[in-house]
Design an enzyme around this catalytic site. Structure first.
Site, PDB file in Angstrom:
ATOM      1  CB  SER A  45      36.758  52.302  31.844  1.00 24.74           C
ATOM      2  OG  SER A  45      37.421  53.020  32.981  1.00 24.74           O
ATOM      3  CG  HIS A  49      33.443  54.981  35.783  1.00 20.64           C
ATOM      4  ND1 HIS A  49      32.816  55.217  34.629  1.00 20.64           N
ATOM      5  CD2 HIS A  49      34.568  55.378  35.370  1.00 20.64           C
ATOM      6  CE1 HIS A  49      33.261  55.939  33.102  1.00 20.64           C
ATOM      7  NE2 HIS A  49      35.110  55.253  34.035  1.00 20.64           N
ATOM      8  CD  GLU A  83      29.600  57.257  33.359  1.00 18.30           C
ATOM      9  OE1 GLU A  83      28.228  56.901  32.506  1.00 18.30           O
ATOM     10  OE2 GLU A  83      30.192  56.175  33.194  1.00 18.30           O
ATOM     11  CG  ASN A 136      34.449  55.697  29.454  1.00  7.89           C
ATOM     12  OD1 ASN A 136      35.220  56.970  28.816  1.00  7.89           O
ATOM     13  ND2 ASN A 136      35.362  55.143  30.644  1.00  7.89           N
TER      14      ASN A 136
HETATM   15  N1  LIG Z   1      42.697  56.413  33.405  1.00  4.08           N
HETATM   16  C1  LIG Z   1      41.511  57.155  33.529  1.00  4.08           C
HETATM   17  O1  LIG Z   1      41.195  57.997  32.533  1.00  4.08           O
HETATM   18  C2  LIG Z   1      40.504  55.933  34.048  1.00  4.08           C
HETATM   19  C3  LIG Z   1      38.815  57.193  34.185  1.00  4.08           C
HETATM   20  C4  LIG Z   1      37.888  56.019  34.758  1.00  4.08           C
HETATM   21  C5  LIG Z   1      37.918  55.011  34.825  1.00  4.08           C
HETATM   22  N2  LIG Z   1      39.062  54.042  35.249  1.00  4.08           N
HETATM   23  C6  LIG Z   1      39.270  53.091  35.338  1.00  4.08           C
HETATM   24  O2  LIG Z   1      40.004  53.327  36.769  1.00  4.08           O
HETATM   25  C7  LIG Z   1      41.113  52.004  36.867  1.00  4.08           C
HETATM   26  C8  LIG Z   1      42.239  52.616  36.815  1.00  4.08           C
HETATM   27  O3  LIG Z   1      42.608  52.411  36.505  1.00  4.08           O
HETATM   28  P1  LIG Z   1      44.237  54.175  36.341  1.00  4.08           P
HETATM   29  O4  LIG Z   1      44.347  54.867  35.128  1.00  4.08           O
HETATM   30  O5  LIG Z   1      44.104  54.208  37.294  1.00  4.08           O
HETATM   31  O6  LIG Z   1      45.612  52.362  35.836  1.00  4.08           O
HETATM   32  P2  LIG Z   1      47.097  52.579  36.460  1.00  4.08           P
HETATM   33  O7  LIG Z   1      47.620  51.984  35.608  1.00  4.08           O
HETATM   34  O8  LIG Z   1      47.043  54.051  35.825  1.00  4.08           O
HETATM   35  O9  LIG Z   1      46.819  52.155  37.660  1.00  4.08           O
HETATM   36  C9  LIG Z   1      46.291  50.431  38.246  1.00  4.08           C
HETATM   37  C10 LIG Z   1      46.517  50.463  39.141  1.00  4.08           C
HETATM   38  O10 LIG Z   1      46.454  48.673  39.983  1.00  4.08           O
HETATM   39  C11 LIG Z   1      47.113  47.810  40.718  1.00  4.08           C
HETATM   40  N3  LIG Z   1      46.758  46.835  40.296  1.00  4.08           N
HETATM   41  C12 LIG Z   1      47.341  45.969  39.316  1.00  4.08           C
HETATM   42  N4  LIG Z   1      46.678  44.233  39.660  1.00  4.08           N
HETATM   43  C13 LIG Z   1      46.432  44.849  40.659  1.00  4.08           C
HETATM   44  C14 LIG Z   1      46.407  43.791  42.427  1.00  4.08           C
HETATM   45  N5  LIG Z   1      46.062  42.425  42.094  1.00  4.08           N
HETATM   46  N6  LIG Z   1      46.336  44.488  43.450  1.00  4.08           N
HETATM   47  C15 LIG Z   1      46.494  45.378  43.460  1.00  4.08           C
HETATM   48  N7  LIG Z   1      47.202  46.207  42.879  1.00  4.08           N
HETATM   49  C16 LIG Z   1      46.816  46.268  41.813  1.00  4.08           C
HETATM   50  C17 LIG Z   1      48.513  48.760  39.378  1.00  4.08           C
HETATM   51  O11 LIG Z   1      50.023  47.950  40.224  1.00  4.08           O
HETATM   52  C18 LIG Z   1      48.689  50.082  39.374  1.00  4.08           C
HETATM   53  O12 LIG Z   1      48.980  50.785  40.111  1.00  4.08           O
HETATM   54  C19 LIG Z   1      40.346  50.875  35.814  1.00  4.08           C
HETATM   55  O13 LIG Z   1      39.616  49.923  36.097  1.00  4.08           O
HETATM   56  C20 LIG Z   1      40.581  52.282  34.619  1.00  4.08           C
HETATM   57  O14 LIG Z   1      39.514  51.299  33.754  1.00  4.08           O
HETATM   58  C21 LIG Z   1      40.168  55.033  34.745  1.00  4.08           C
END
Ligand SMILES: NC(=O)c1ccc[n+]([C@@H]2O[C@H](COP(=O)([O-])OP(=O)(O)OC[C@H]3O[C@@H](n4cnc5c(N)ncnc54)[C@H](O)[C@@H]3O)[C@@H](O)[C@H]2O)c1
Length: 293
Positions: free
Chosen positions: A121, A142, A154, A192
């Site tokens: 993000s 993104h 994005e 963001n």
């Molecule tokens: N939540 C949002 O609204 C949103 C929107 C766009 C982008 N993002 C981005 O997407 C990414 C994930 O966000 P999310 O909301 O899905 O988070 P989340 O907490 O729901 O999921 C993250 C997952 O990553 C896993 N993980 C962590 N370390 C790991 C590793 N070494 N190997 C394999 N898996 C691993 C965790 O176990 C977890 O299941 C982040 O970079 C976030 O910034 C989030």
């Protein structure tokens, strides 16, 4: 021309990884998905299946499409299972150290021509690319949350991203029926950079006692015509992710206006991470969400 993307690997089976798996598989692509947490991996498939089932009920997809889509998603335990992938999209926790470790461990398992993308993000694409063995085939893709609903993606090139990588990523997003917007590689990109300071300000408004959770969300829904209140949205994104993005803005732009609100820090320290932890600015453990302040 870039690579024709047919098989996708996804690292991270949380909210975003699951959503990306859903839209890719529904578009006919083969998906392999990994998470270090086996429960998250199992829950991810159940979540995707539940969301597909809702689409069947609404009549937007057929039961046959649901079954075929879920069969195209294969959970995998090891990065070695990403061998056949044309692209691997990292969608793990928003933490630069975690992401860098993933890329170092992942790259030796991939074919040289495989592209690598991050769904970060906010974190620098150029810096993340430098922890891979293929910065020219690395790009920021993104997706927005929830992926099956949100139209925008994005695309962010790092300094070394080559044209065929960009073109292949753009064609891939088009195949998913989404709209691309291009952002330069600046902290938190476009969406963001604008959205998170607004959410952080809403948390300051709560922290300073200007209004309650309910007043702040109602004010922004009815007074600014936002579909969700900013605190409800923060819970939806995940408060850990919100805090990480603010930290990237604060450090990356060296401007005190991006200082994360201490109340946001406190909620994250408490493990109140929003919907995914069943508690954030609202408590989701009962039948209806209840404001926590
Ligand atoms: N939540 C949002 O609204 C949103 C929107 C766009 C982008 N993002 C981005 O997407 C990414 C994930 O966000 P999310 O909301 O899905 O988070 P989340 O907490 O729901 O999921 C993250 C997952 O990553 C896993 N993980 C962590 N370390 C790991 C590793 N070494 N190997 C394999 N898996 C691993 C965790 O176990 C977890 O299941 C982040 O970079 C976030 O910034 C989030």
């Amino acid at each position: 021309m870039g690579i024709d993307i047919k098989t996708i690997g996804i690292v991270g089976a949380g909210q975003m990884g699951s959503g990306i798996a859903h839209v890719c598989a529904l578009s006919g692509l083969s998906v392999r998905i990994n998470d270090r947490d086996t429960d998250r991996l199992r829950n991810s498939l159940a979540t995707v299946n539940g969301n597909l089932q809702r689409q069947v009920v609404k009549g937007t997809i057929s039961e046959d499409e649901r079954r075929a889509t879920i069969e195209r998603i294969v959970p995998v335990d090891s990065f070695d299972d990403f061998g056949p992938c044309d692209i691997v999209i990292e969608a793990a926790t928003e933490d630069e150290v975690v992401k860098r470790q993933i890329f170092s461990a992942l790259c030796p398992s991939l074919r040289p021509e495989t592209m690598v993308a991050t769904n970060t993000s906010s974190i620098s694409i150029t810096r993340l690319a430098a922890s891979t063995d293929r910065p020219e085939r690395f790009i920021g893709i993104h997706f927005m949350n929830p992926v099956p609903i949100m139209q925008l993606v994005e695309l962010i090139r790092g300094i070394a991203t080559e044209d065929p990588t960009y073109e292949a990523a753009k064609a891939f997003i088009g195949k998913l029926g989404k709209t691309v917007t291009v952002s330069e590689d600046f902290p938190a990109f476009i969406v963001n950079r604008i959205l998170l300071p607004m959410i952080n300000e809403a948390i300051y408004t709560l922290y300073e006692g200007v209004g309650s959770v309910d007043s702040i969300d109602t004010a922004m829904k009815l007074g600014a015509n936002h579909p969700m209140g900013p605190l409800q949205l923060a819970d939806f994104i995940g408060l850990d992710t919100c805090l990480s993005i603010m930290q990237v803005l604060y450090e990356g732009l060296a401007d005190s206006k991006y200082r994360p609100c201490p109340l946001l820090v406190k909620y994250v320290e408490a493990g109140w991470l929003g919907r995914k932890a069943k508690r954030g600015f609202y408590d989701y453990r009962g039948d209806v969400p209840v404001p926590t302040r």
